[in-house]
Write a protein that holds these residues in place. Structure first.
Motif, PDB file in Angstrom:
ATOM      1  N   ARG A  63       0.838  -1.198   0.000  1.00 26.68           N
ATOM      2  CA  ARG A  63       0.000   0.000   0.000  1.00 26.68           C
ATOM      3  C   ARG A  63       0.878   1.255   0.000  1.00 26.68           C
ATOM      4  NH1 ARG A  63      -1.987   2.917   4.244  1.00 26.68           N
ATOM      5  NH2 ARG A  63      -1.187   1.332   5.678  1.00 26.68           N
ATOM      6  N   LEU A  64       0.561   2.183  -0.875  1.00 28.19           N
ATOM      7  CA  LEU A  64       1.333   3.415  -0.995  1.00 28.19           C
ATOM      8  C   LEU A  64       0.982   4.364   0.156  1.00 28.19           C
ATOM      9  CD1 LEU A  64       3.348   4.618  -3.134  1.00 28.19           C
ATOM     10  CD2 LEU A  64       1.378   5.866  -4.060  1.00 28.19           C
ATOM     11  N   THR A  75       5.466   3.776  -6.383  1.00 24.96           N
ATOM     12  CA  THR A  75       5.087   2.395  -6.109  1.00 24.96           C
ATOM     13  C   THR A  75       5.676   1.958  -4.775  1.00 24.96           C
ATOM     14  OG1 THR A  75       5.204   1.964  -8.501  1.00 24.96           O
ATOM     15  CG2 THR A  75       5.054   0.054  -7.037  1.00 24.96           C
ATOM     16  N   ALA A  76       4.908   1.214  -4.006  1.00 24.35           N
ATOM     17  CA  ALA A  76       5.384   0.694  -2.725  1.00 24.35           C
ATOM     18  C   ALA A  76       5.616  -0.806  -2.834  1.00 24.35           C
ATOM     19  CB  ALA A  76       4.379   0.997  -1.620  1.00 24.35           C
ATOM     20  N   TYR A  77       6.651  -1.276  -2.147  1.00 25.51           N
ATOM     21  CA  TYR A  77       6.989  -2.698  -2.136  1.00 25.51           C
ATOM     22  C   TYR A  77       7.236  -3.139  -0.699  1.00 25.51           C
ATOM     23  CZ  TYR A  77       7.964  -2.096  -7.151  1.00 25.51           C
ATOM     24  OH  TYR A  77       7.878  -1.811  -8.481  1.00 25.51           O
ATOM     25  N   LEU A  88       9.147  -0.168   1.222  1.00 26.33           N
ATOM     26  CA  LEU A  88       9.987   0.645   0.351  1.00 26.33           C
ATOM     27  C   LEU A  88       9.103   1.376  -0.650  1.00 26.33           C
ATOM     28  CD1 LEU A  88      12.632  -2.121  -0.503  1.00 26.33           C
ATOM     29  CD2 LEU A  88      12.830  -0.403   1.297  1.00 26.33           C
ATOM     30  N   VAL A  89       9.375   2.640  -0.888  1.00 26.62           N
ATOM     31  CA  VAL A  89       8.612   3.427  -1.861  1.00 26.62           C
ATOM     32  C   VAL A  89       9.567   3.960  -2.902  1.00 26.62           C
ATOM     33  CG1 VAL A  89       7.125   5.419  -2.234  1.00 26.62           C
ATOM     34  CG2 VAL A  89       6.911   4.086  -0.128  1.00 26.62           C
ATOM     35  N   THR A  90       9.281   3.695  -4.162  1.00 28.88           N
ATOM     36  CA  THR A  90      10.138   4.165  -5.241  1.00 28.88           C
ATOM     37  C   THR A  90       9.357   5.101  -6.162  1.00 28.88           C
ATOM     38  OG1 THR A  90      11.551   3.489  -7.097  1.00 28.88           O
ATOM     39  CG2 THR A  90       9.610   2.146  -6.671  1.00 28.88           C
ATOM     40  N   LEU A  91      10.047   6.094  -6.695  1.00 32.63           N
ATOM     41  CA  LEU A  91       9.453   7.007  -7.665  1.00 32.63           C
ATOM     42  C   LEU A  91      10.550   7.542  -8.563  1.00 32.63           C
ATOM     43  CD1 LEU A  91       8.708  10.393  -5.841  1.00 32.63           C
ATOM     44  CD2 LEU A  91       9.544   8.419  -4.618  1.00 32.63           C
ATOM     45  N   GLY A  92      10.154   8.008  -9.733  1.00 31.02           N
ATOM     46  CA  GLY A  92      11.134   8.447 -10.715  1.00 31.02           C
ATOM     47  C   GLY A  92      11.707   7.263 -11.469  1.00 31.02           C
ATOM     48  N   SER A  93      12.683   7.547 -12.314  1.00 28.29           N
ATOM     49  CA  SER A  93      13.325   6.499 -13.108  1.00 28.29           C
ATOM     50  C   SER A  93      14.689   6.998 -13.569  1.00 28.29           C
ATOM     51  CB  SER A  93      12.459   6.134 -14.324  1.00 28.29           C
ATOM     52  OG  SER A  93      12.300   7.274 -15.172  1.00 28.29           O
ATOM     53  N   GLY A  94      15.446   6.078 -14.168  1.00 21.53           N
ATOM     54  CA  GLY A  94      16.739   6.469 -14.713  1.00 21.53           C
ATOM     55  C   GLY A  94      17.908   5.868 -13.969  1.00 21.53           C
ATOM     56  N   PHE A 128      11.844   4.863   2.642  1.00 23.35           N
ATOM     57  CA  PHE A 128      11.321   3.642   3.264  1.00 23.35           C
ATOM     58  C   PHE A 128      10.917   3.834   4.726  1.00 23.35           C
ATOM     59  CE2 PHE A 128      16.039   3.507   3.371  1.00 23.35           C
ATOM     60  CZ  PHE A 128      16.250   3.568   4.746  1.00 23.35           C
ATOM     61  N   ASP A 129      10.175   2.824   5.213  1.00 18.81           N
ATOM     62  CA  ASP A 129       9.948   2.629   6.646  1.00 18.81           C
ATOM     63  C   ASP A 129      11.060   1.689   7.129  1.00 18.81           C
ATOM     64  OD1 ASP A 129       7.532   3.958   6.204  1.00 18.81           O
ATOM     65  OD2 ASP A 129       6.381   2.088   6.056  1.00 18.81           O
ATOM     66  N   TRP A 130      11.563   1.929   8.312  1.00 16.55           N
ATOM     67  CA  TRP A 130      12.615   1.063   8.833  1.00 16.55           C
ATOM     68  C   TRP A 130      12.110  -0.359   9.058  1.00 16.55           C
ATOM     69  CZ3 TRP A 130      17.364   2.369   8.310  1.00 16.55           C
ATOM     70  CH2 TRP A 130      17.784   3.687   8.453  1.00 16.55           C
ATOM     71  N   GLY A 131      12.966  -1.342   8.764  1.00 14.49           N
ATOM     72  CA  GLY A 131      12.699  -2.725   9.103  1.00 14.49           C
ATOM     73  C   GLY A 131      13.442  -3.103  10.374  1.00 14.49           C
ATOM     74  N   GLY A 132      13.392  -4.369  10.738  1.00 12.60           N
ATOM     75  CA  GLY A 132      14.037  -4.815  11.965  1.00 12.60           C
ATOM     76  C   GLY A 132      15.547  -4.705  11.926  1.00 12.60           C
ATOM     77  N   ASP A 133      16.154  -4.989  10.787  1.00 11.16           N
ATOM     78  CA  ASP A 133      17.601  -4.869  10.592  1.00 11.16           C
ATOM     79  C   ASP A 133      17.835  -3.637   9.735  1.00 11.16           C
ATOM     80  OD1 ASP A 133      20.245  -5.013   9.685  1.00 11.16           O
ATOM     81  OD2 ASP A 133      20.252  -7.203   9.702  1.00 11.16           O
TER      82      ASP A 133
END
Length: 269
Positions: A63-64, A75-77, A88-94, A128-133
């Motif tokens: 969910r974005l 896009t969110a992953y 993780l959220v990505t935007l743009g390209s290149g 991004f949002d932080w993960g455990g590591d």
């Protein structure tokens, strides 16, 4: 009558307690004791073997965050659940990739304004949002960009995020082309004199003169470990991403843009 000295002492103790609490909250324990995990074991093995191994990136759509709603191509992953990593959220390209890391309690929205601005300027951005590591979170963001075509990647982190990224320069896997520490911490960074001398990428240290957590003195202290870094000190007390929204935001953006320009400049023959 009571003397004023005990009251003054109690007040000073309270101020000191609040300051130490703020530093711990910003830095978290991860800056000192971030779990190494499987990714760090791979880093050590790569160093011993003299190779740089980049694992393939795999993730599922997520969910974005609302701060990126309406942003074209955002896009969110989510990496596999077994990894315990954050969104993780990505935007743009290149080919020019930029990873933004938030402060200890921050999330993907903390750097949203700068991420959108850089994506509009032709950069390929992940926040991004932080993960455990937390080290692995930075590595996963880097691999995501490279899996989507980024040939070079710069890291930009605020407070603990910048502290962590600067500390990761001793790792060989996923090493970036440049690192910008925005209000990095001196006391919890684990840096030593000349920590960055073996790193030949671009370095930027940026902060405000009277930041309670990372003032000019502390910023200069970090710079002792990274002698090749450009140091930018702006007036005021703002911290990390707040600097870019404050009265000296334009100067902060010029400094960041200059750093990115140097990081992605064509190699000289």
């Amino acid at each position: 009558m009571f003397k004023r000295e005990p009251r003054r002492a109690l007040a000073m103790t309270a101020v000191l307690f609040l300051a130490l609490t703020s530093v711990t909250a910003c830095a978290g324990r991860d800056a000192e004791t971030a779990p190494q995990g499987r990714a760090m074991a791979e880093n050590r093995r790569s160093t011993e073997e003299g190779t740089i191994a980049v694992r393939e990136f795999s993730a599922t759509p997520d969910r974005l965050p609302s701060c990126f709603h309406g942003v074209r191509g955002a896009t969110a992953y989510r990496p596999p659940a077994s990894s315990g990593e954050g969104r993780l959220v990505t935007l743009g390209s290149g080919p020019r990739g930029v990873v933004f890391a938030p402060i200890s309690w921050g999330d993907a929205c903390e750097w949203a304004a700068e991420a959108k601005r850089l994506a509009a300027d032709g950069y390929h951005v992940v926040t991004f949002d932080w993960g455990g590591d937390r080290r692995r979170t930075v590595s996963e963001a880097t691999r995501l960009l490279r899996s989507r075509g980024a040939t070079n990647v710069a890291w930009v982190g605020g407070c603990m995020g910048g502290t962590l990224m600067l500390g990761m320069l001793t790792d060989r896997t996923d090493r970036p082309a440049g690192v910008a520490g925005i209000s990095p911490l001196a006391s919890l960074g684990g840096y030593s004199a000349g920590n960055g001398t073996s790193y030949d990428g671009e370095l930027l240290l940026l902060g405000t003169a009277d930041d309670p957590l990372s003032d000019e003195g502390r910023l200069r202290e970090v710079a002792h470990s990274f002698p090749k870094a450009e140091v930018t000190v702006l007036p005021g007390t703002l911290h990390a991403a707040e600097i870019f929204a404050g009265p000296h935001g334009a100067k902060a953006r010029r400094s960041l843009d200059g750093f990115l320009g140097r990081t992605f400049a064509p190699a000289r023959s």
